[in-house]
Motif scaffolding. Structure first.
Motif, PDB file in Angstrom:
ATOM      1  N   LEU A 113      51.957 -28.315 -57.857  1.00  0.00           N
ATOM      2  CA  LEU A 113      52.686 -28.872 -56.724  1.00  0.00           C
ATOM      3  C   LEU A 113      52.640 -27.900 -55.535  1.00  0.00           C
ATOM      4  O   LEU A 113      52.038 -26.836 -55.623  1.00  0.00           O
ATOM      5  N   VAL A 114      53.269 -28.291 -54.441  1.00  0.00           N
ATOM      6  CA  VAL A 114      53.245 -27.495 -53.213  1.00  0.00           C
ATOM      7  C   VAL A 114      54.641 -27.406 -52.609  1.00  0.00           C
ATOM      8  O   VAL A 114      55.493 -28.256 -52.848  1.00  0.00           O
ATOM      9  N   TYR A 115      54.861 -26.358 -51.824  1.00  0.00           N
ATOM     10  CA  TYR A 115      56.078 -26.249 -51.020  1.00  0.00           C
ATOM     11  C   TYR A 115      55.676 -25.783 -49.618  1.00  0.00           C
ATOM     12  O   TYR A 115      54.640 -25.125 -49.450  1.00  0.00           O
ATOM     13  N   PRO A 116      56.440 -26.110 -48.587  1.00  0.00           N
ATOM     14  CA  PRO A 116      56.024 -25.782 -47.223  1.00  0.00           C
ATOM     15  C   PRO A 116      56.247 -24.315 -46.889  1.00  0.00           C
ATOM     16  O   PRO A 116      57.299 -23.755 -47.188  1.00  0.00           O
ATOM     17  N   LEU A 117      55.267 -23.702 -46.254  1.00  0.00           N
ATOM     18  CA  LEU A 117      55.429 -22.332 -45.788  1.00  0.00           C
ATOM     19  C   LEU A 117      56.334 -22.277 -44.567  1.00  0.00           C
ATOM     20  O   LEU A 117      57.020 -21.286 -44.339  1.00  0.00           O
ATOM     21  N   GLU A 118      56.298 -23.337 -43.771  1.00  0.00           N
ATOM     22  CA  GLU A 118      57.161 -23.415 -42.606  1.00  0.00           C
ATOM     23  C   GLU A 118      58.471 -24.104 -42.968  1.00  0.00           C
ATOM     24  O   GLU A 118      58.497 -24.997 -43.816  1.00  0.00           O
ATOM     25  N   GLY A 119      59.544 -23.694 -42.333  1.00  0.00           N
ATOM     26  CA  GLY A 119      60.843 -24.275 -42.623  1.00  0.00           C
ATOM     27  C   GLY A 119      61.025 -25.626 -41.948  1.00  0.00           C
ATOM     28  O   GLY A 119      60.125 -26.172 -41.315  1.00  0.00           O
ATOM     29  N   GLY A 120      62.220 -26.173 -42.088  1.00  0.00           N
ATOM     30  CA  GLY A 120      62.540 -27.445 -41.452  1.00  0.00           C
ATOM     31  C   GLY A 120      62.669 -28.579 -42.439  1.00  0.00           C
ATOM     32  O   GLY A 120      61.903 -28.676 -43.412  1.00  0.00           O
ATOM     33  N   PHE A 121      63.636 -29.442 -42.187  1.00  0.00           N
ATOM     34  CA  PHE A 121      63.910 -30.562 -43.104  1.00  0.00           C
ATOM     35  C   PHE A 121      62.718 -31.498 -43.221  1.00  0.00           C
ATOM     36  O   PHE A 121      62.379 -31.955 -44.307  1.00  0.00           O
ATOM     37  N   LYS A 122      62.056 -31.796 -42.075  1.00  0.00           N
ATOM     38  CA  LYS A 122      60.930 -32.735 -42.098  1.00  0.00           C
ATOM     39  C   LYS A 122      59.794 -32.221 -42.987  1.00  0.00           C
ATOM     40  O   LYS A 122      59.182 -32.989 -43.736  1.00  0.00           O
ATOM     41  N   ASN A 123      59.518 -30.920 -42.905  1.00  0.00           N
ATOM     42  CA  ASN A 123      58.450 -30.351 -43.727  1.00  0.00           C
ATOM     43  C   ASN A 123      58.775 -30.437 -45.210  1.00  0.00           C
ATOM     44  O   ASN A 123      57.921 -30.791 -46.030  1.00  0.00           O
ATOM     45  N   HIS A 124      60.007 -30.095 -45.554  1.00  0.00           N
ATOM     46  CA  HIS A 124      60.414 -30.174 -46.961  1.00  0.00           C
ATOM     47  C   HIS A 124      60.404 -31.629 -47.449  1.00  0.00           C
ATOM     48  O   HIS A 124      59.999 -31.899 -48.592  1.00  0.00           O
ATOM     49  N   LEU A 125      60.819 -32.541 -46.594  1.00  0.00           N
ATOM     50  CA  LEU A 125      60.832 -33.950 -46.981  1.00  0.00           C
ATOM     51  C   LEU A 125      59.417 -34.471 -47.203  1.00  0.00           C
ATOM     52  O   LEU A 125      59.149 -35.209 -48.157  1.00  0.00           O
ATOM     53  N   SER A 126      58.494 -34.079 -46.313  1.00  0.00           N
ATOM     54  CA  SER A 126      57.110 -34.538 -46.436  1.00  0.00           C
ATOM     55  C   SER A 126      56.501 -34.109 -47.768  1.00  0.00           C
ATOM     56  O   SER A 126      55.868 -34.910 -48.473  1.00  0.00           O
ATOM     57  N   LEU A 127      56.696 -32.841 -48.133  1.00  0.00           N
ATOM     58  CA  LEU A 127      56.093 -32.354 -49.378  1.00  0.00           C
ATOM     59  C   LEU A 127      56.869 -32.797 -50.600  1.00  0.00           C
ATOM     60  O   LEU A 127      56.301 -32.903 -51.691  1.00  0.00           O
ATOM     61  N   ALA A 128      58.163 -33.081 -50.429  1.00  0.00           N
ATOM     62  CA  ALA A 128      58.916 -33.665 -51.548  1.00  0.00           C
ATOM     63  C   ALA A 128      58.329 -35.027 -51.906  1.00  0.00           C
ATOM     64  O   ALA A 128      58.212 -35.386 -53.084  1.00  0.00           O
ATOM     65  N   GLY A 129      57.925 -35.765 -50.871  1.00  0.00           N
ATOM     66  CA  GLY A 129      57.281 -37.058 -51.116  1.00  0.00           C
ATOM     67  C   GLY A 129      55.938 -36.893 -51.816  1.00  0.00           C
ATOM     68  O   GLY A 129      55.619 -37.631 -52.756  1.00  0.00           O
ATOM     69  N   ALA A 130      55.157 -35.915 -51.382  1.00  0.00           N
ATOM     70  CA  ALA A 130      53.857 -35.670 -52.014  1.00  0.00           C
ATOM     71  C   ALA A 130      54.024 -35.240 -53.461  1.00  0.00           C
ATOM     72  O   ALA A 130      53.290 -35.696 -54.356  1.00  0.00           O
TER      73      ALA A 130
END
Length: 233
Positions: A113-130
Motif C-alpha cells: 500500500l501507499v501513504y502520502p508524503l505530503e500532508g493534507g486531508f485531500k491527499n490522505h483521502l485520495s490514497l485511502a481510496g486507492a
C-alpha cells in the motif's frame, strides 16, 4: 539477492531522497542491488544517482513499463522489486519483501500500500481510496491494484509472464492478471511506501484520476493524454 529497479526521468529533485532511503535498509547492503533506469533525463538525475546506486543506465525500451523491463533484464536477483524515484521507502522494505517470499514458496508477485508524503486531508483521502480499492480487489480476487511503486516479483515468473506492457498507464494494474497464472499474487498491507502527491497537487486529483482511467479504458494508450514524462514545477 533482491534487485530494486527504479525508472527515472528528470528526477534530480527527488532521486537522492529515494536512494538514500534505500541505502538505509535493515538488511546488509550486499543483500540487494539498486538499478536506476533513466529515460535520458535532461537534468542531473543520473549524476546524482550514480554514487548511491549499483547501476545507472539509459533505457532502451519505451515508457515506464519498458524502463522497468530493462532493469529486470539487467538484474542479478531472484526477486525484483520496483519503486518510483519520488517515493520514500521504509527501512524494513527490503527485509519484508524477502520474508514474504521466503514464507510463501508459491509467491509470484507481492504488492503493498501507499501513504502520502505530503500532508493534507485531500491527499490522505485520495490514497485511502486507492488503498481500499487495493484491499477490496485483492480479497474479492477481481482487480489486483499492484502499484509499480511498491511491488516485487519472482524474476523468472515475471519474464515468463511477458513482463510489463510498454503503455502509458495501467501497466502495473494489468501485469497481475498474467502473474496469477504462474503463482500466488499477494497483498501485504504492512508493506507501505511514501508516495508523492505532486501529480495530483499540480494537475488536480480528479483530472489525474480521470486521465488515468481514460487511458486504461483505451487499453493503455491514448493520443489525447500524455501520462508519463510529465514536467513538474
Amino acid at each position: 539477492m533482491i534487485s530494486i529497479v527504479i525508472p527515472t526521468y528528470n528526477e534530480e529533485e527527488n532521486i537522492t531522497r529515494c536512494l538514500e532511503s534505500l541505502n538505509r535498509q535493515t538488511v546488509p547492503r550486499e543483500a540487494y542491488e539498486i538499478i536506476v533506469v533513466d529515460g535520458n533525463s535532461r537534468d542531473r538525475t543520473r549524476e546524482l544517482a550514480e554514487p548511491l546506486a549499483d547501476s545507472v543506465f539509459i533505457q532502451k525500451s519505451a515508457k515506464v513499463g519498458g524502463a522497468r523491463n530493462d532493469g529486470v533484464m539487467a538484474a542479478e536477483g531472484e526477486i525484483v522489486a520496483t519503486t518510483d524515484a519520488d517515493c520514500v521507502l521504509p527501512e524494513n522494505w527490503v527485509e519484508r519483501i524477502a520474508a514474504d517470499f521466503e514464507r510463501r514458496g508459491d509467491l509470484a508477485q507481492l504488492y503493498g500500500l501507499v501513504y502520502p508524503l505530503e500532508g493534507g486531508f485531500k491527499n490522505h483521502l485520495s490514497l485511502a481510496g486507492a488503498n481500499t480499492f487495493a484491499r477490496v480487489g485483492y480479497h474479492t480476487r477481481t482487480i489486483y491494484f499492484t502499484l509499480g511503486c511498491n511491488t516485487a516479483f519472482d524474476r523468472d515468473a515475471f519474464i515468463q509472464a511477458g513482463m510489463y506492457r510498454c503503455i502509458d498507464a495501467g501497466d502495473d494494474l494489468e501485469i497481475a492478471q498474467r502473474m496469477r497464472k504462474l503463482g500466488r499474487v499477494m497483498l501485504d498491507p504492512a508493506l507501505r511506501v511514501g508516495f508523492s502527491m505532486r501529480r495530483y497537487q499540480q494537475f488536480g486529483t480528479l483530472k489525474s484520476i480521470y486521465e488515468w482511467m481514460y487511458i486504461v479504458a483505451k487499453g493503455g494508450d491514448a493520443v489525447n493524454y500524455n501520462y508519463s514524462k510529465r514536467t513538474y514545477k
